[in-house]
Design a protein around this motif. Structure first.
Motif, PDB file in Angstrom:
ATOM      1  N   THR A 112      -9.991   4.738   3.195  1.00  0.00           N
ATOM      2  CA  THR A 112      -9.358   3.985   4.287  1.00  0.00           C
ATOM      3  C   THR A 112      -8.416   2.896   3.772  1.00  0.00           C
ATOM      4  O   THR A 112      -7.271   2.804   4.214  1.00  0.00           O
ATOM      5  N   THR A 113      -8.906   2.093   2.827  1.00  0.00           N
ATOM      6  CA  THR A 113      -8.098   0.956   2.357  1.00  0.00           C
ATOM      7  C   THR A 113      -7.291   1.287   1.111  1.00  0.00           C
ATOM      8  O   THR A 113      -6.324   0.591   0.795  1.00  0.00           O
ATOM      9  N   GLY A 114      -7.699   2.334   0.387  1.00  0.00           N
ATOM     10  CA  GLY A 114      -7.159   2.549  -0.947  1.00  0.00           C
ATOM     11  C   GLY A 114      -7.890   1.621  -1.909  1.00  0.00           C
ATOM     12  O   GLY A 114      -8.627   0.720  -1.473  1.00  0.00           O
ATOM     13  N   ASN A 115      -7.693   1.839  -3.211  1.00  0.00           N
ATOM     14  CA  ASN A 115      -8.361   1.003  -4.210  1.00  0.00           C
ATOM     15  C   ASN A 115      -7.666   1.223  -5.546  1.00  0.00           C
ATOM     16  O   ASN A 115      -7.246   2.338  -5.843  1.00  0.00           O
ATOM     17  N   GLU A 116      -7.560   0.159  -6.336  1.00  0.00           N
ATOM     18  CA  GLU A 116      -6.805   0.307  -7.586  1.00  0.00           C
ATOM     19  C   GLU A 116      -7.498   1.239  -8.584  1.00  0.00           C
ATOM     20  O   GLU A 116      -6.879   1.685  -9.543  1.00  0.00           O
ATOM     21  N   ASN A 117      -8.773   1.540  -8.349  1.00  0.00           N
ATOM     22  CA  ASN A 117      -9.469   2.456  -9.264  1.00  0.00           C
ATOM     23  C   ASN A 117      -9.419   3.912  -8.811  1.00  0.00           C
ATOM     24  O   ASN A 117     -10.150   4.750  -9.340  1.00  0.00           O
ATOM     25  N   MET A 118      -8.576   4.214  -7.832  1.00  0.00           N
ATOM     26  CA  MET A 118      -8.519   5.590  -7.347  1.00  0.00           C
ATOM     27  C   MET A 118      -8.096   6.556  -8.455  1.00  0.00           C
ATOM     28  O   MET A 118      -7.085   6.328  -9.126  1.00  0.00           O
ATOM     29  N   ASP A 119      -8.864   7.637  -8.621  1.00  0.00           N
ATOM     30  CA  ASP A 119      -8.427   8.698  -9.525  1.00  0.00           C
ATOM     31  C   ASP A 119      -7.725   9.784  -8.695  1.00  0.00           C
ATOM     32  O   ASP A 119      -7.500   9.594  -7.492  1.00  0.00           O
ATOM     33  N   THR A 120      -7.388  10.900  -9.339  1.00  0.00           N
ATOM     34  CA  THR A 120      -6.602  11.912  -8.604  1.00  0.00           C
ATOM     35  C   THR A 120      -7.357  12.440  -7.385  1.00  0.00           C
ATOM     36  O   THR A 120      -6.777  12.616  -6.309  1.00  0.00           O
ATOM     37  N   LEU A 156       2.121   4.963  -1.544  1.00  0.00           N
ATOM     38  CA  LEU A 156       2.944   3.758  -1.361  1.00  0.00           C
ATOM     39  C   LEU A 156       3.567   3.738   0.045  1.00  0.00           C
ATOM     40  O   LEU A 156       3.544   2.720   0.737  1.00  0.00           O
ATOM     41  N   TYR A 157       4.088   4.863   0.445  1.00  0.00           N
ATOM     42  CA  TYR A 157       4.717   4.971   1.766  1.00  0.00           C
ATOM     43  C   TYR A 157       3.697   4.683   2.878  1.00  0.00           C
ATOM     44  O   TYR A 157       3.967   3.923   3.811  1.00  0.00           O
ATOM     45  N   ILE A 158       2.518   5.270   2.738  1.00  0.00           N
ATOM     46  CA  ILE A 158       1.462   5.078   3.746  1.00  0.00           C
ATOM     47  C   ILE A 158       1.032   3.613   3.785  1.00  0.00           C
ATOM     48  O   ILE A 158       0.886   3.007   4.848  1.00  0.00           O
ATOM     49  N   LEU A 159       0.835   3.025   2.590  1.00  0.00           N
ATOM     50  CA  LEU A 159       0.402   1.625   2.524  1.00  0.00           C
ATOM     51  C   LEU A 159       1.445   0.696   3.124  1.00  0.00           C
ATOM     52  O   LEU A 159       1.101  -0.230   3.866  1.00  0.00           O
ATOM     53  N   ASP A 160       2.709   0.939   2.816  1.00  0.00           N
ATOM     54  CA  ASP A 160       3.776   0.098   3.368  1.00  0.00           C
ATOM     55  C   ASP A 160       3.721   0.127   4.901  1.00  0.00           C
ATOM     56  O   ASP A 160       3.812  -0.905   5.561  1.00  0.00           O
ATOM     57  N   TYR A 161       3.543   1.325   5.434  1.00  0.00           N
ATOM     58  CA  TYR A 161       3.469   1.462   6.884  1.00  0.00           C
ATOM     59  C   TYR A 161       2.251   0.698   7.431  1.00  0.00           C
ATOM     60  O   TYR A 161       2.365  -0.075   8.390  1.00  0.00           O
ATOM     61  N   MET A 162       1.106   0.897   6.785  1.00  0.00           N
ATOM     62  CA  MET A 162      -0.133   0.250   7.236  1.00  0.00           C
ATOM     63  C   MET A 162      -0.027  -1.275   7.178  1.00  0.00           C
ATOM     64  O   MET A 162      -0.447  -1.983   8.094  1.00  0.00           O
ATOM     65  N   LEU A 163       0.548  -1.761   6.081  1.00  0.00           N
ATOM     66  CA  LEU A 163       0.635  -3.213   5.897  1.00  0.00           C
ATOM     67  C   LEU A 163       1.549  -3.843   6.939  1.00  0.00           C
ATOM     68  O   LEU A 163       1.198  -4.849   7.565  1.00  0.00           O
ATOM     69  N   VAL A 164       2.719  -3.242   7.140  1.00  0.00           N
ATOM     70  CA  VAL A 164       3.664  -3.778   8.126  1.00  0.00           C
ATOM     71  C   VAL A 164       3.014  -3.764   9.520  1.00  0.00           C
ATOM     72  O   VAL A 164       3.105  -4.731  10.270  1.00  0.00           O
ATOM     73  N   ASP A 165       2.343  -2.665   9.813  1.00  0.00           N
ATOM     74  CA  ASP A 165       1.686  -2.537  11.109  1.00  0.00           C
ATOM     75  C   ASP A 165       0.616  -3.631  11.293  1.00  0.00           C
ATOM     76  O   ASP A 165       0.520  -4.266  12.345  1.00  0.00           O
ATOM     77  N   ASN A 166      -0.165  -3.864  10.242  1.00  0.00           N
ATOM     78  CA  ASN A 166      -1.193  -4.904  10.313  1.00  0.00           C
ATOM     79  C   ASN A 166      -0.582  -6.295  10.471  1.00  0.00           C
ATOM     80  O   ASN A 166      -1.113  -7.139  11.187  1.00  0.00           O
ATOM     81  N   VAL A 167       0.534  -6.518   9.794  1.00  0.00           N
ATOM     82  CA  VAL A 167       1.204  -7.817   9.906  1.00  0.00           C
ATOM     83  C   VAL A 167       1.681  -8.008  11.348  1.00  0.00           C
ATOM     84  O   VAL A 167       1.436  -9.056  11.960  1.00  0.00           O
ATOM     85  N   LYS A 168       2.324  -6.971  11.892  1.00  0.00           N
ATOM     86  CA  LYS A 168       2.829  -7.064  13.278  1.00  0.00           C
ATOM     87  C   LYS A 168       1.705  -7.379  14.254  1.00  0.00           C
ATOM     88  O   LYS A 168       1.887  -8.109  15.215  1.00  0.00           O
ATOM     89  N   ASP A 176      -7.910  -4.711  -1.378  1.00  0.00           N
ATOM     90  CA  ASP A 176      -7.831  -3.464  -2.163  1.00  0.00           C
ATOM     91  C   ASP A 176      -6.530  -2.705  -1.879  1.00  0.00           C
ATOM     92  O   ASP A 176      -5.996  -2.032  -2.761  1.00  0.00           O
ATOM     93  N   SER A 177      -6.027  -2.823  -0.641  1.00  0.00           N
ATOM     94  CA  SER A 177      -4.765  -2.145  -0.299  1.00  0.00           C
ATOM     95  C   SER A 177      -3.602  -2.795  -1.040  1.00  0.00           C
ATOM     96  O   SER A 177      -2.698  -2.119  -1.527  1.00  0.00           O
ATOM     97  N   ILE A 178      -3.644  -4.127  -1.140  1.00  0.00           N
ATOM     98  CA  ILE A 178      -2.586  -4.857  -1.855  1.00  0.00           C
ATOM     99  C   ILE A 178      -2.638  -4.518  -3.343  1.00  0.00           C
ATOM    100  O   ILE A 178      -1.600  -4.304  -3.984  1.00  0.00           O
ATOM    101  N   LYS A 179      -3.869  -4.457  -3.867  1.00  0.00           N
ATOM    102  CA  LYS A 179      -4.020  -4.219  -5.316  1.00  0.00           C
ATOM    103  C   LYS A 179      -3.502  -2.842  -5.716  1.00  0.00           C
ATOM    104  O   LYS A 179      -2.811  -2.715  -6.726  1.00  0.00           O
ATOM    105  N   ILE A 180      -3.824  -1.806  -4.952  1.00  0.00           N
ATOM    106  CA  ILE A 180      -3.347  -0.468  -5.327  1.00  0.00           C
ATOM    107  C   ILE A 180      -1.837  -0.380  -5.125  1.00  0.00           C
ATOM    108  O   ILE A 180      -1.131   0.252  -5.911  1.00  0.00           O
ATOM    109  N   ARG A 181      -1.331  -1.066  -4.099  1.00  0.00           N
ATOM    110  CA  ARG A 181       0.118  -1.047  -3.873  1.00  0.00           C
ATOM    111  C   ARG A 181       0.843  -1.690  -5.058  1.00  0.00           C
ATOM    112  O   ARG A 181       1.803  -1.140  -5.596  1.00  0.00           O
ATOM    113  N   ASN A 182       0.349  -2.868  -5.476  1.00  0.00           N
ATOM    114  CA  ASN A 182       0.958  -3.534  -6.641  1.00  0.00           C
ATOM    115  C   ASN A 182       0.863  -2.655  -7.879  1.00  0.00           C
ATOM    116  O   ASN A 182       1.812  -2.552  -8.655  1.00  0.00           O
TER     117      ASN A 182
END
Ligand SMILES: [Fe+2]
Ligand SMILES: [Fe+2]
Length: 193
Positions: A112-120, A156-168, A176-182
């Motif tokens: 759901t959130t993503g995570n910087e430790n995600m493997d394939t 990255l595309y999905i996270l960008d959409y999710m983040l903008v939507d959450n901000v709005k 964790d979403s920010i960390k994997i995006r970075n």
């Protein structure tokens, strides 16, 4: 270890609403497709795909009770977004019920959130969840195309959409979403230089 996909399918069918069962089948199919494409074990990807939302339709009370009884640690953001807990709870159910490996549990935990430790495998499940055939949103074809090209770019595309939507919507954003995006952005910068 191999998993009895038929048994998981039956449990998911008996646990979830028809709509979410259809979504789960879609994620299983898309996870199978992506696993073949990106050289992962297809049976494992299918098992995780079908099971990923197994805890989604527990009520808030049931989710809170589950994490308390099973001593699952929850963070500040999960405390106010109880729905997010379906990922951690789903992973725990699959560990206990189907003997899912740590890697398979993590793929459910991170879907759901993503995570910087995600493997394939985790990336495939994250992407399959958002690109399965029954999803309905304007950008679906673009996101499916990205999934075909590059998992990281798609995430990255999905996270960008999710983040903008959450901000709005003035909603909290899980760190964790920010960390994997970075992480993805920094890795891509490295390739460029
Ligand atoms: Fe989910
Ligand atoms: Fe899902």
């Amino acid at each position: 270890m191999k998993f009895d996909i038929e048994k998981i399918l039956e449990d998911v069918k008996n646990t979830l609403s028809e709509k979410r069962y259809i979504h789960s089948i879609g994620v299983m199919k898309q996870a199978e497709y992506l696993a073949k494409k990106y050289g992962q074990d297809v049976e494992i990807a299918k098992a995780v795909g079908i099971a990923h939302d197994i805890a989604k339709e527990l009520t808030e009370e049931e989710k809170i009770k589950y994490v308390e009884e099973n001593k699952i640690e929850i963070d500040e953001i999960e405390k106010i977004n109880i729905g997010l807990l379906h990922a951690k709870i789903g992973a725990d159910i699959c560990k206990k019920k189907y003997n899912f490996t740590e890697e398979m549990q993590n793929a459910i935990k991170y879907h759901t959130t993503g995570n910087e430790n995600m493997d394939t495998l985790a990336k495939i499940i994250f992407v399959a969840d958002k690109t399965e055939e029954n999803r309905k949103y304007d950008d679906l074809q673009t996101v499916q195309k990205l999934a075909d090209e590059d998992l990281d770019k798609c995430i990255l595309y999905i996270l960008d959409y999710m983040l903008v939507d959450n901000v709005k919507k003035q909603k909290t954003i899980h760190p964790d979403s920010i960390k994997i995006r970075n992480k993805i952005l920094l890795e891509n910068l490295k390739y460029k230089s």
